[in-house]
Design an enzyme around this catalytic site. Structure first.
Site, PDB file in Angstrom:
ATOM      1  NE  ARG A   1      -3.084   0.808  -0.684  1.00  0.00           N
ATOM      2  CZ  ARG A   1      -3.323   0.920  -1.975  1.00  0.00           C
ATOM      3  NH1 ARG A   1      -2.886   1.970  -2.649  1.00  0.00           N
ATOM      4  NH2 ARG A   1      -3.969  -0.031  -2.627  1.00  0.00           N
TER       5      ARG A   1
ATOM      6  CE  LYS B   1      -1.183  28.411  -4.176  1.00  0.00           C
ATOM      7  NZ  LYS B   1      -2.197  28.979  -5.091  1.00  0.00           N
TER       8      LYS B   1
ATOM      9  CE  LYS C   1       2.272  35.398  -4.113  1.00  0.00           C
ATOM     10  NZ  LYS C   1       1.607  34.073  -4.108  1.00  0.00           N
TER      11      LYS C   1
ATOM     12  CD  GLU D   1       1.166  38.726  -6.201  1.00  0.00           C
ATOM     13  OE1 GLU D   1       1.106  37.489  -6.161  1.00  0.00           O
ATOM     14  OE2 GLU D   1       0.598  39.471  -5.377  1.00  0.00           O
TER      15      GLU D   1
ATOM     16  CG  ASP E   1      -1.773  37.332  -8.589  1.00  0.00           C
ATOM     17  OD1 ASP E   1      -1.808  36.097  -8.759  1.00  0.00           O
ATOM     18  OD2 ASP E   1      -2.476  37.922  -7.745  1.00  0.00           O
TER      19      ASP E   1
END
Length: 282
Positions: free
Chosen positions: A96, A131, A163, A195, A217
């Site tokens: 598994r 992510k 950002k 960004e 963005d």
């Protein structure tokens, strides 16, 4: 390999096997030898073959493992990806966890290949993001490469990405420009990306020396095209924000150098695979 406690294979085996495989211990003869084959049940791109092989070896060093389909191989379904020979108990105990890694990572590689193919003949590179599944970042980013994509930064120390939340702490671009220059002095080789969510900010950023990449963005393709025209010979451009297989070709056509896609790692579907076991004697 990493030390136990941070190594994803060790963690996965500990959570799955615990104190031992009770089912196998009671229902599978101790001396039984077997051949296990992991088979693809659908189309996809392989990734994680060596990781799956290492799972079997960790469970039992007596197992002999052969990876038959290298990472990056395109599958049509029905191919044998991996063969493992040795004690049947050990193969079943490792099954598994080996499949979990192989199916998950092949899903990432498969989705990445779909995005790469969807860009057509464009030179735009498909990038991953941070992510990722906690603890599996290195493996998932390797799977992105197997699928034909490229890696963005792996951690916060590797490169700079300023950002909107960073910019909101200092509304003055003059102070921001000073911070860029200080950063260049203290970390001269580091890549700096900033960004921008509107063309006015792109204009301003192009006046600041030291920026390598401007991240566009959630901009419209028309705005991206204009941004690229403004700074084509000054910086690289990356597009991000809600990119899908339906929109990626249009975005690539704007001339951006990179398109980052969080879905490669946070939304990839596991590829269907199974292990078939054949007894080969005691």
């Amino acid at each position: 390999m990493k030390e136990p406690g941070t190594d994803p294979i060790s963690i996965a085996l500990q959570e799955d096997v615990g104190e031992g495989d009770v089912t196998t211990a009671f229902f599978v003869p101790a001396g039984l030898q077997a051949l296990g084959r992991i088979i693809a049940r659908e189309r996809g791109v392989v990734a994680g073959g060596e990781t799956a092989a290492e799972v079997f070896r960790r469970v039992d060093p007596q197992l002999t493992v052969a990876v038959l389909q290298p990472d990056g191989t395109a599958l049509t379904g029905g191919e044998i990806i991996l063969e493992v020979r040795g004690p049947a108990r050990s193969i079943l105990t490792a099954e598994r966890v080996a499949l979990n890694f192989l199916q998950r990572l092949s899903g990432v590689a498969t989705l990445t290949r779909q995005f790469v193919d969807a860009t057509g003949k464009s030179a735009t590179k498909i990038l991953d993001t941070r992510k990722t599944t906690p603890g599996l970042r290195a493996l998932e980013k390797a799977a992105v490469v197997a699928g034909g994509g490229a890696n963005h930064r792996s951690n916060l120390n590797e490169m700079v990405l300023v950002k909107d939340n960073h910019l909101s702490t200092d509304p003055g671009l003059s102070q921001f420009a000073g911070a860029i220059q200080k950063l260049r002095q203290e970390r001269p080789g580091i890549r700096i990306e900033v960004e921008a969510d509107r063309l006015e900010l792109v204009h301003s950023l192009l006046q600041i020396a030291g920026i390598d990449v401007i991240l566009l963005d959630n901009m419209k393709p028309s705005e991206m095209r204009e941004a690229v025209a403004l700074g084509r010979d000054k910086v690289k451009f990356e597009a991000s924000g809600g990119v899908t297989l339906k929109t990626v070709r249009q975005i690539a056509a704007t001339g951006v150098d990179y398109i980052s896609v969080g879905a490669l790692t946070h939304s990839a579907r596991a590829i269907d695979m199974s292990l078939e076991l054949t007894h080969v004697g005691a």
